[in-house]
Design an enzyme around this catalytic site. Sequence first.
Site, PDB file in Angstrom:
ATOM      1  CB  CYS A   1      40.691  45.359  39.973  1.00 56.20           C
ATOM      2  SG  CYS A   1      41.723  44.853  41.337  1.00 56.20           S
TER       3      CYS A   1
ATOM      4  CB  CYS B   1      45.728  45.770  40.706  1.00 50.57           C
ATOM      5  SG  CYS B   1      44.507  44.506  41.099  1.00 50.57           S
TER       6      CYS B   1
END
Lengths: 355, 77
Positions: free
Chosen positions: B13, B10
């Site tokens: 991250c 995502c």
Amino acid sequence: MKLQSVPADIQDEGPGFPRVLSGIIGVAAVYAWWHVYHFLPTISKWISYTLLSAKPGSHLGASLEFFFYDTPKVMMLLFLVVFGVGIIRSFFTPEKTRAVLSGKSEFAGNILAALLGIVTPFCSCSAVPLFIGFVTAGVPLGVTFSFLISAPMVNEIALGLLYGLLGWKVAAIYLGTGLFIAIAAGWVIGRLHLENHIEDWVREGHFAAAEMEEKKLTWNDRIVYGWDAVKEIIGRVWIYVILGIAVGAGIHGFVPQGVMASIMGKGTWWSVPLSVLIGVPMYSNAAGIIPIVEALLGKGAALGTVLAFMMSVIALSLPEMVILRKVLKPRLIATFIGVVACGILFVGYLFNMII
Amino acid sequence: MEIKVLGSGCAKCAKTADLIQEVINETGSDATLEKVTDMMKIASYGVFGTPSVIIDNEVKCTGKVPKKKEIKAWFAQ
């Protein structure tokens, strides 16, 4: 708001000058916020009719006024709500929530999980590690689902926007029915005993929780946390808010009064299931969908139908199902969608009936 | 030093990994950075939230994007 510039390390210096200063800045910011907020109707009228010289009473004028009133209003409310909820969230972590929920009995556990879902920091991209962490620590499956339903559905963005655009009553109804669906759906899933439909690697694996030292947060850390939430969330949703309000403004100004009554009104029984069907594959967040919902309500759509539509868009999203598919077998995913959709249908019909 | 960023890929991250890479470049550290996206592996670290940062098998941070200052502090240890 200058909170961001307060360095994190002043906390060690005790109640010295910078802390007093940040307090004064905080109070001044709240005061300024309040006054600007109450001045917004005047500003929006001035922009629409004087600056852009739209005709008062025209379609375009109505749309412009709606847009220039709602955009700053929603942004200001979001700012306040996200900051406040951010501070509340700094008191909770998924680890603590798990510790509270593990080994709880089913019914009380479902209620607690739904409530904790609102205040525990959660992002749908960490749904899988969270699911594994909960289930392997002995949190019952149904209780875990109550959490997973409530966390995305009852969120600060939805509540802030509903309060700002539709008033506290609708916000309270959303909060109450959202919690009800999370509790009821989680309880039903628990009763169905679908534990063997969790993917085998999750059930057979041994996942010990990592040891993490708990850092003691000061009030300063919490303010920084709240401010980070504002930057992160508003930075992510502002474009949806503006697009949503632009569509809403178009509906408000150009769609004739009462036209929605025949499609999304109380009299049409099929409008609630249809709204849910349309809402499930739609992937939007509360920020984009609520301004549109406000405009639809203004044109004669029924509250229950609109509530059902909004909930299915926010609570059931395809990307989240794809993520959860890694830990759940298809039948459990299907049950999850089915049970939540039934809850939403019930809420939709209930409100169309009583309001 | 062996650094792992756990996350399904995502935006948060990716940002975490970028920040760590920045610090590696700035400090000229010989640390290695690896992104772990496999759910089974992520779960085996016992973390709840992504992104999480693991340095030499020790969980440093979980569920949020760390601040650059925090990352630098880990490097200084």
